[in-house]
Motif scaffolding. Sequence first.
Motif, mmCIF file in Angstrom:
data_model
loop_
_atom_site.group_PDB
_atom_site.id
_atom_site.type_symbol
_atom_site.label_atom_id
_atom_site.label_comp_id
_atom_site.label_asym_id
_atom_site.label_seq_id
_atom_site.Cartn_x
_atom_site.Cartn_y
_atom_site.Cartn_z
ATOM 1 N N ALA A 146 -9.202 2.092 0.682
ATOM 2 C CA ALA A 146 -10.016 2.074 1.902
ATOM 3 C C ALA A 146 -10.278 0.641 2.352
ATOM 4 O O ALA A 146 -10.254 0.331 3.546
ATOM 5 C CB ALA A 146 -11.335 2.808 1.665
ATOM 6 N N VAL A 147 -10.509 -0.255 1.391
ATOM 7 C CA VAL A 147 -10.712 -1.665 1.718
ATOM 8 C C VAL A 147 -9.439 -2.250 2.324
ATOM 9 O O VAL A 147 -9.491 -3.049 3.273
ATOM 10 C CB VAL A 147 -11.136 -2.443 0.456
ATOM 11 N N ASN A 148 -8.289 -1.859 1.789
ATOM 12 C CA ASN A 148 -7.013 -2.310 2.347
ATOM 13 C C ASN A 148 -6.868 -1.849 3.797
ATOM 14 O O ASN A 148 -6.422 -2.614 4.671
ATOM 15 C CB ASN A 148 -5.861 -1.781 1.498
ATOM 16 N N GLY A 149 -7.256 -0.601 4.060
ATOM 17 C CA GLY A 149 -7.210 -0.095 5.431
ATOM 18 C C GLY A 149 -8.148 -0.856 6.353
ATOM 19 O O GLY A 149 -7.797 -1.142 7.505
ATOM 20 N N ALA B 55 -14.287 -6.656 -7.864
ATOM 21 C CA ALA B 55 -14.714 -7.327 -6.632
ATOM 22 C C ALA B 55 -13.606 -8.215 -6.081
ATOM 23 O O ALA B 55 -13.336 -8.224 -4.872
ATOM 24 C CB ALA B 55 -15.971 -8.149 -6.894
ATOM 25 N N LEU B 56 -12.927 -8.961 -6.956
ATOM 26 C CA LEU B 56 -11.825 -9.809 -6.513
ATOM 27 C C LEU B 56 -10.624 -8.980 -6.090
ATOM 28 O O LEU B 56 -9.901 -9.341 -5.152
ATOM 29 C CB LEU B 56 -11.427 -10.784 -7.621
ATOM 30 N N LEU B 57 -10.399 -7.851 -6.760
ATOM 31 C CA LEU B 57 -9.308 -6.966 -6.343
ATOM 32 C C LEU B 57 -9.564 -6.448 -4.931
ATOM 33 O O LEU B 57 -8.638 -6.326 -4.120
ATOM 34 C CB LEU B 57 -9.171 -5.793 -7.317
ATOM 35 N N GLY B 58 -10.826 -6.136 -4.635
ATOM 36 C CA GLY B 58 -11.164 -5.693 -3.282
ATOM 37 C C GLY B 58 -10.890 -6.776 -2.257
ATOM 38 O O GLY B 58 -10.348 -6.506 -1.174
ATOM 39 N N ALA B 59 -11.242 -8.014 -2.587
ATOM 40 C CA ALA B 59 -10.970 -9.124 -1.671
ATOM 41 C C ALA B 59 -9.467 -9.281 -1.457
ATOM 42 O O ALA B 59 -8.996 -9.515 -0.335
ATOM 43 C CB ALA B 59 -11.565 -10.417 -2.227
ATOM 44 N N GLY B 60 -8.697 -9.137 -2.543
ATOM 45 C CA GLY B 60 -7.246 -9.238 -2.424
ATOM 46 C C GLY B 60 -6.664 -8.139 -1.557
ATOM 47 O O GLY B 60 -5.762 -8.389 -0.744
ATOM 48 N N GLN B 61 -7.160 -6.921 -1.709
ATOM 49 C CA GLN B 61 -6.676 -5.807 -0.887
ATOM 50 C C GLN B 61 -7.015 -6.026 0.583
ATOM 51 O O GLN B 61 -6.204 -5.739 1.469
ATOM 52 C CB GLN B 61 -7.287 -4.490 -1.373
ATOM 53 N N PHE B 62 -8.197 -6.546 0.846
ATOM 54 C CA PHE B 62 -8.601 -6.805 2.235
ATOM 55 C C PHE B 62 -7.696 -7.862 2.863
ATOM 56 O O PHE B 62 -7.193 -7.694 3.982
ATOM 57 C CB PHE B 62 -10.065 -7.252 2.270
ATOM 58 N N ILE B 63 -7.476 -8.951 2.137
ATOM 59 C CA ILE B 63 -6.619 -10.029 2.644
ATOM 60 C C ILE B 63 -5.183 -9.530 2.839
ATOM 61 O O ILE B 63 -4.550 -9.810 3.862
ATOM 62 C CB ILE B 63 -6.649 -11.227 1.676
ATOM 63 N N GLY C 237 -4.156 -6.417 3.353
ATOM 64 C CA GLY C 237 -4.084 -5.491 4.482
ATOM 65 C C GLY C 237 -4.106 -6.215 5.814
ATOM 66 O O GLY C 237 -3.334 -5.891 6.729
ATOM 67 N N ALA C 238 -4.970 -7.223 5.942
ATOM 68 C CA ALA C 238 -5.041 -7.990 7.190
ATOM 69 C C ALA C 238 -3.750 -8.754 7.438
ATOM 70 O O ALA C 238 -3.247 -8.803 8.569
ATOM 71 C CB ALA C 238 -6.233 -8.952 7.138
ATOM 72 N N ALA C 239 -3.198 -9.363 6.382
ATOM 73 C CA ALA C 239 -1.974 -10.151 6.523
ATOM 74 C C ALA C 239 -0.809 -9.282 6.975
ATOM 75 O O ALA C 239 -0.053 -9.643 7.888
ATOM 76 C CB ALA C 239 -1.647 -10.824 5.190
ATOM 77 N N PHE C 240 -0.662 -8.134 6.350
ATOM 78 C CA PHE C 240 0.472 -7.260 6.670
ATOM 79 C C PHE C 240 0.340 -6.696 8.084
ATOM 80 O O PHE C 240 1.330 -6.595 8.816
ATOM 81 C CB PHE C 240 0.559 -6.132 5.649
ATOM 82 N N ALA C 241 -0.878 -6.326 8.489
ATOM 83 C CA ALA C 241 -1.083 -5.786 9.836
ATOM 84 C C ALA C 241 -0.762 -6.834 10.893
ATOM 85 O O ALA C 241 -0.128 -6.533 11.914
ATOM 86 C CB ALA C 241 -2.520 -5.304 9.991
ATOM 87 N N PHE C 242 -1.186 -8.085 10.668
ATOM 88 C CA PHE C 242 -0.902 -9.148 11.638
ATOM 89 C C PHE C 242 0.606 -9.364 11.756
ATOM 90 O O PHE C 242 1.135 -9.508 12.864
ATOM 91 C CB PHE C 242 -1.598 -10.439 11.207
ATOM 92 N N TRP C 243 1.305 -9.385 10.626
ATOM 93 C CA TRP C 243 2.765 -9.531 10.667
ATOM 94 C C TRP C 243 3.406 -8.386 11.449
ATOM 95 O O TRP C 243 4.295 -8.608 12.268
ATOM 96 C CB TRP C 243 3.346 -9.577 9.257
ATOM 97 N N LEU C 244 2.964 -7.162 11.207
ATOM 98 C CA LEU C 244 3.562 -6.013 11.883
ATOM 99 C C LEU C 244 3.408 -6.104 13.395
ATOM 100 O O LEU C 244 4.333 -5.767 14.140
ATOM 101 C CB LEU C 244 2.935 -4.711 11.372
ATOM 102 N N VAL C 245 2.238 -6.560 13.859
ATOM 103 C CA VAL C 245 2.036 -6.691 15.301
ATOM 104 C C VAL C 245 2.975 -7.761 15.864
ATOM 105 O O VAL C 245 3.600 -7.569 16.909
ATOM 106 C CB VAL C 245 0.567 -7.028 15.619
#
Length: 415
Positions: free
Chosen positions: A275-278, A321-329, A331-339
Motif C-alpha cells: 500500500a505504501v508503494n502504491g 520503517a526503512l522498508l516502508g520508506a524504500g517502497q515509497f521512494i 513507487g514514486a520513482a517508477f511512476a515518474f519514469w512511466l509517465v
Amino acid sequence: MTDNTYKSEAAERIPAPPAPPALWNRNFRLFFVARGVAVFGEGMVPVAFAAGLLGAGHPGSTVGYALGGWTAAFALFVLFGGVLADRFTARRMMILADLLRLPGAAVLAVSFTLGSPPLWAVYVLSVAAGMGAALFQPGVASTIPRIASDVQRANAVLRVVEALMTMAGPAAAGLLVAVWSAGAAFAVNGATFAVSALCLALMRIPRLPSDSLRRDSLGAELAGGWREFKARSWLWGVISIWTVYGLTVAGPMVPLTASLVTEDHGSATYGVLMAVNGAGSAVGGLLALRLRPRTPLAAGAVALLGLPVNLLLLGLGAPVALLGAGQFIGGAAFAFWLVMWSTAVQTHVPQEALNRMHAYDVAGSLLMMGVGRTLSGPVAAAVGTEEVLLAGAGIAVLVVGALLAARPIRTLARV
C-alpha cells in the motif's frame, strides 16, 4: 492615424486561434473513469483466484497456473492486438475486449458462488481473459494523444488514479471474499468491464486520415510495425535495456520481496508495504504533473535511481520503517519514469503506428519479467534471496547508466 493604430485595429480583426481543449474534456472524463474502474477490477483478480481455489481445497500452485495462463495469453496476443487496433481503431478494439471478457467473469462469479468450478474451466477462462487484455492494452497508448492536448499531464493524472485503484482493488476483493465469497469479487470484476465498455462507447473521437487507409495483411502490418520500431534508435534502445532490467531486477523483485517480507515480518506487513508503494506511485504521478523536463527520458532515468534504494534496503534486512520508506521512494520513482516514457512514445511515434509500437514495448517487457519471476526462485535458493536483491540493486544502477549513456535516449527532447 498612425501606422501603429492601423496595426492594432488589424490585429483586433484577426480571430485568435482556438484554445486547445482542456484536459478534463468529455472524452478524457469518460476515459478516466474507464481506466480507473478497469484497473480496480484487474486488481481484484489475484485475490479472487487465491481465495476461490484455495478455499476449494486446491493447492497453491493452481493459483499460479491460473495467473500464469493469463500472463502467457497476454504476452502472446498483444502484438496482434496492436495490429488490430491500428486496423479497426483503438476504441472499437477496447470495447470489444471488454465485452469479450465480461461473460468469462460472469461464469466465474456464478461458479465460485455455487461451489468450485473444474480447474480446466478456470484455466480456460483465465487464458480468455488474458487474450481480452491483449486486445485492449495497445489502444490505451494511442487514445491518450487523441483526447488530451497535454499528453504528459494526461498520463500523470491517469497514473495517479491507476496507483490508487491498484491499492483499492485487492482491498475490496479481500473484503468481498470475507463477507460473501470469491464469486462476489468476480461479479464486481465483470461489472467493471461493463462500465469500461459503456464509457468507451460514449466517447466521440474524431477520425484521422489513417483510420480510413487501406490496410495490408496481418503479417505485413506486423512487419511494418517492426520497421517503424527499428527506425527509432531511442525506442529500441530503451526497450533493449529494459528487457535486461525486467529479467534481472523487475521480474525477481516482486516474488522475492513477497517471500522475504512475509517470512521476516508477516503477510500483514507485506500488505502494508505494498500500500505504501502504491502511495508512492500516486506521488510520482503528481510530480509528473508539475515537472516538465526538456529531456523526459533522461529525467525519468535519473528518477529510476530510487529503485535500487528499495532493493538495497530489502537486501540488507532493514527495519520495517526503512522498508516502508524504500517502497515509497521506489513507487514514486517508477511512476515518474512511466509517465516520462509513455509521453515520449505517444508524442514521437506517428499515430498510425502507435498501437503496434506500444504492443512491442509491452510484449518485450512482460516476457522478460515473466522469465525473471520464474527464475528468481531457483536462483534465490542457490545463492540466497538477499544476495539476489543486492545484485539487482547494482544492476538497476547500471541500467540507469546505460540509459543516460545512450545519446539518442539522453537527448530526446520533449514535444
